[in-house]
Motif scaffolding. Sequence first.
Motif, PDB file in Angstrom:
ATOM      1  N   GLU B 145      -5.600   5.004   9.693  1.00  0.00           N
ATOM      2  CA  GLU B 145      -5.356   5.967   8.674  1.00  0.00           C
ATOM      3  C   GLU B 145      -5.911   7.027   9.161  1.00  0.00           C
ATOM      4  O   GLU B 145      -6.913   7.102   9.660  1.00  0.00           O
ATOM      5  N   LYS B 146      -5.438   8.012   9.000  1.00  0.00           N
ATOM      6  CA  LYS B 146      -5.889   9.453   8.786  1.00  0.00           C
ATOM      7  C   LYS B 146      -6.425   9.807  10.234  1.00  0.00           C
ATOM      8  O   LYS B 146      -5.902  10.965  10.834  1.00  0.00           O
ATOM      9  N   HIS B 173      -4.089  10.189   4.097  1.00  0.00           N
ATOM     10  CA  HIS B 173      -2.790   9.308   3.348  1.00  0.00           C
ATOM     11  C   HIS B 173      -1.678   8.917   4.544  1.00  0.00           C
ATOM     12  O   HIS B 173      -0.570   8.950   4.043  1.00  0.00           O
ATOM     13  N   ILE B 175      -0.709   6.219   7.320  1.00  0.00           N
ATOM     14  CA  ILE B 175      -0.773   5.262   8.089  1.00  0.00           C
ATOM     15  C   ILE B 175      -0.364   5.160   9.421  1.00  0.00           C
ATOM     16  O   ILE B 175       0.934   5.549   9.576  1.00  0.00           O
ATOM     17  N   VAL B 176      -0.842   5.008  10.372  1.00  0.00           N
ATOM     18  CA  VAL B 176      -0.087   4.917  11.648  1.00  0.00           C
ATOM     19  C   VAL B 176       0.137   3.587  12.230  1.00  0.00           C
ATOM     20  O   VAL B 176      -0.853   2.581  12.282  1.00  0.00           O
ATOM     21  N   VAL B 196       3.418   6.759   8.452  1.00  0.00           N
ATOM     22  CA  VAL B 196       3.920   6.729   7.002  1.00  0.00           C
ATOM     23  C   VAL B 196       2.899   7.347   5.951  1.00  0.00           C
ATOM     24  O   VAL B 196       1.738   7.301   6.063  1.00  0.00           O
ATOM     25  N   TYR B 198       1.781   7.549   2.565  1.00  0.00           N
ATOM     26  CA  TYR B 198       1.924   6.984   1.241  1.00  0.00           C
ATOM     27  C   TYR B 198       1.181   7.983  -0.008  1.00  0.00           C
ATOM     28  O   TYR B 198       1.134   7.220  -1.094  1.00  0.00           O
ATOM     29  N   VAL B 201       3.528   7.546  -2.947  1.00  0.00           N
ATOM     30  CA  VAL B 201       3.686   6.336  -3.430  1.00  0.00           C
ATOM     31  C   VAL B 201       2.329   6.089  -4.533  1.00  0.00           C
ATOM     32  O   VAL B 201       2.762   5.222  -5.479  1.00  0.00           O
ATOM     33  N   ASP B 202       1.131   6.399  -3.701  1.00  0.00           N
ATOM     34  CA  ASP B 202       0.007   6.033  -4.786  1.00  0.00           C
ATOM     35  C   ASP B 202       0.208   6.978  -6.050  1.00  0.00           C
ATOM     36  O   ASP B 202      -0.511   6.351  -7.047  1.00  0.00           O
TER      37      ASP B 202
END
Lengths: 87, 1232
Positions: B145-146, B173, B175-176, B196, B198, B201-202
Amino acid sequence: MAESRYNIHSQQEHLQSKYMGTGHADTTKHEWVTNQHRDTYTSMIGHEGLMDYVSIAENESRERTRFNLLQRMISPCGPPVKKADAE
Amino acid sequence: MHRKSTAPDVHLYNLTLQKTARINQAVHGNFAGTKQQLIVVGRGKILELLKPDSTTGNLTSLCVTEIYGVVRSLQPFRLTGGNKDYLVVGTDSGRITVLEYDTDTNLFKKVHQETFGKSGCRRIVPGQYLAADPKGRAVMIGAFEKQKLVYIFNRDAAAHLTISSPLEAHKSHTIVYDTVGVDVGFDNPIFACLEVDYEEVDEDPTGEARQFLTQSLTFYELDLGLNHVVRKESIPLDEFANKLVSVPGGSDGPGGVLVCSPGRITWRTYGEHEPVAINLPRRDDPLRTDRAPLVTAVTMHKTKRMFFFLVQTEEGDLFKLTMVAEKGEVSGLIIKYFDTVPVANAMCLLRNGLLFVAAEYGNHHLYQIASLGDNEDEPSYLSIDPLDKIHYFRPRDLLNLALVDDQESLHPMIACQLADLHEEETPQLYALCGRGAKSSFRVLRHGLEVSEVAVSELPGNPSAVWSVKRHVDDESDTYLVLSFVDKTLVLGIGETVEEVKDSGFLEEVPTLSASRIGDDSLLQVYPGGIRHIRFDQRVKEWKAPGSTAITNCAVNERQVVITLSSNELVYFELDRAGQLNEYTERIEMTSKVTAMALAPVAEDAFTSQFLALGLEDNTVRVLSLDPSSCLQPLRMQALPGAPSSLCIIEIAGQAGEPGTLQLHIGLANGVVSRSTMDKVTGDLSDSRTRYLGVREVRLFPVRAHGHPAVLALSTRPWIAFTYQGQPRMAPLSYEALEYAHMFCSEQLPEGIVAVAKNTLRILSLQNLGSIFNQSTIPLAYTPRKFFLDEKTAIAVIIEGDQATLTAQEKKARLSGAAKKEEGDDDMMVDDDDDMMVDDDDEASKPNGDAAPSKPPLDVQQFGEPRVEDGRWASQIRVVDAKEGKTLQTVQLAQDEMLTSICKMQFTVSQGFTHVIVGGVRGWDAKKNTFASAFIDTYLFSAPDGSARLTKLDFVHRTEVEAMPCALTPFAGRLIAGVGNIVRIYDMGRKKLLRKCENKHLPSRVVDIEVMGTRVVVADQRESVFFLKYKPTENVLSVFCDDTTPRWCTAMLMVDYSTVCVADKFGNVSVLRCPDDVTDTLQEDPSGAKAFWARGYLNGAPQKLVQVANFYIGEIVQSLHKTTLTPSGTECIAYTTLSGSIGALMPFSHKEDAEFFQTLELHLRQEHPPICGRDHLAFRSAYVPCKSVIDGDLCEEYNMLSASLKSDIADGLERTPQEVAKKLEEFRTRYAF
């Protein structure tokens, strides 16, 4: 005094922006648990043995297991609870 | 309350005996800077360099490095214009490491190491993903992530590799899923990531954002001019993908990436381009539930004119993917079924046509590509077909690939037990390995694998054998000379081996030695004299004087020394004219000579300087053969027994250091001793001893992997050899031999000819790296648990697999499908899988060219067809572990899964033996739910006319409320862990009867061990609990528990109050009941106090003390208290899921513990782990390391440079030889 408090606050903000999941006074349970799940999935993919464990139990290939875990990282605990003040 | 620490000061020494063979990552490149392509594999915490040999088809290991960290990603890269590949390693150290293979020292060398974050496998610390610019200008290292960092590589004026400071390409935020370097030629480097975001979504409580969330393919451009990274373009994708593959670009191809999503591969690139997609063909199997396959591994082959990809799906099918491209624009993709191989974690396709498949589970394979899949009879599928059309194919036998090498791997090793069923004085390992239809029950015997090239019977029992070359330049041996009690037999080696009469050897006498002497003469020593046969058949004989006879002799290429029965020593030397001349003096020895050996003649010398004599007075003496001081005694060494055999070999030095001579001494009492012999003075030093067996030891010089080695024959044959620069000693997995000699022929350059009883055997050793020799019994499903009866050598195994159908269910489905088809031609596959690309009836039905009436695929070859989740197929199997035969299988009903097994005798059932298995029905591993749980009882009986219990007959089933994961006999009754309940059962007529229970365990009982009335229970999440059973009150109460949560996988009761426990994260701990706890319980006969004095939050009133803790780094699956060598001391042996075998050895002296602790400390400082993970931090990854010394690190002392060795030895106030000796002695005291 006031200056140092301001300083601590900004330091904390810096930490929060730098490290995902660093908590603050208003962290909700959902946020906390979501972060924890994401960290757990990360550790499971990162440590090969844990991935083997999942993949053997589910009888899936390791790549499928990895993909599933990554997919679950997106929203591990479902949508967040509606904030009370937002309504 | 202050409680004094009552636990004794225990120290353990952790040593890995067999490293894991699993491979997570594999990359290939020209790491040595030569044309030869080498493969680097990541094995969890080990990096290994493999060399595939295209002529022999073998994979040999060049160097192995333990990194004391987790290898998460590997990436080779080469600077533009360079000819040597560097290796970038992504680990959990929070650092990026660039390594180079140093051919001189044969080690990986650290070139650069840059720190960027905290250690550990964390979400936002890079290390998981690595991607390199194909032109070698930059590397991107990414986290889940990040964070993404880009390092620029260059070379400085002295042509050294330079690394820049990192450039950030972070995006929070996000995701790889995968990262890859895009081939753009010499434009600015571009990296592609599957991401992605997210964030929405959060924030979105309605869940809509998750529904409409898309993955995007993002390109990051490194602007070399401005020295920063920009997000160049982000393309939203229609579906989630798991893998990216870079396509050759610049002048070689269209560039861009292949995006692999379930069931589909799409070519995409940045800028204005149309994506081109193709569906992966799916298996045509009537039983398989249709779902879109994932791509697990991809490898590319590229020549100047063309390139293609080999793509593997999760079922193991390989496809050849080619691209149709014009002027940087892809117009089509072509996919064609290639072959089916084991599912790979990584594949390497080498330029010499070898394909290395690093299997995710089980053995790794090396294939030779026989053809490129150009077979016109098989269909190719094109991307011009509409995307809703899915093709089906039938997998077949290998056609385009030919298997050339099979690398044994125990991974995953699910359970293991140690027993000495073969009566070899060392226990064998009986292991459950593998997954699905490729599972196996393996027997591991300590010893090198020996292949028998030839065995032939002889007319009598020979006492000795020699293989003799006629001429020094001959490639293969000419004669085999066999000595019997009163005669000698000479065999000629040619097309066939047959007796020859014209060799010149005397045949009416027994022989003491037969060899070639000088360039082209033969020499036979027999009791009556010496016969020297010149190349032209002229014979010169030397007769033993008077009534004396020759009793012993030592011969090398130019010298002969004999002892006469009068104890006189006679020395002969070959002069330059080829005459054998006796030295003028003979000397008489004070004691009887029992063994003698001459040092080999060095290449630059004419004769050897030293003669070693073993005398009956328990000494070995070194005599000079120098002309100035001939036969003068030089050195003497006392021995612990009478010497029976001597052998001197020359050991080449490491990396330019001078070689040394080694004197091996075999004693009549079965001990072998090895000393270093000074090349100039003949000084003996650094002696190491080892017990081999009860028979006297006979030593023979041989060769192994091109180095001199010594074969030692005792109760078992052993070999002392050099492996990767380190001395090793291992037994051969072969029967006892009488006499042996080196054997050399065209097919077998390093063979051994040996005699045993009345047979002549020609043997060869191949794999010196693996100290265990395996034999395999195939299983049907993933094995789960088993028990092994040591008396009868019968193992009973429970096996089972998720998403699998039993044979019966398969039959029912097939007949059902056939009927349906006759009826309304309905589709035969369920398409309730949400991974399906589309739900179109037309598409999910196998199309015309694959008729659904085809029979199901062979399970052994292609694996079990995967069906819906939650379907289980299980069986119980009775195996004769010694013979390797399956005696009986008991099939369970569909959806039943077995979790535990034990064998026991109920007191009430009077002499009958039962096998108890626990299981659940309809278990969903993801939701952790099940329909029902049960404990089945089987009668274990001997079939008519046999004394062994081998037959299982179902008696009854007992329904229970939770999953029974642990079953153990307990004083004639059964103690079972049912969910979080520990319960005692007794045998009843219709089911098992509950007798007593404790419902207060936290999560799930996974293991139970019993000693007296003490019951130790391992919980799945909360470590171990000590329970006491009080028969008078019929109460089971917890009286002691642990303070640390441990996710137990294995447990071993070391003694009445000590338990060793392993957890799911790779820790092993030793816990102990403090002495005062034991006392309280004993003094309180009612036990009421322990029962009622409940602590806080269901905790027990008393707590265990952690005595030792250590992070192994792999999940330990079994623990055993055992002795591993014939005269060894007890230790705790463990086996891991990855298939490695290790031991925790207790120190018996405080001085030893202190010595190794200091050595470990020095090594941590002077020789830190290569990938930047701190050794102590690694060994304390979850719980701080306590009282365990890392033997793996200590043994690396032997691999250090001489100066570092002596520095560390100085710090320990010892010599380097003493340190090395101590390391070896400690190891051999416990293990091999």
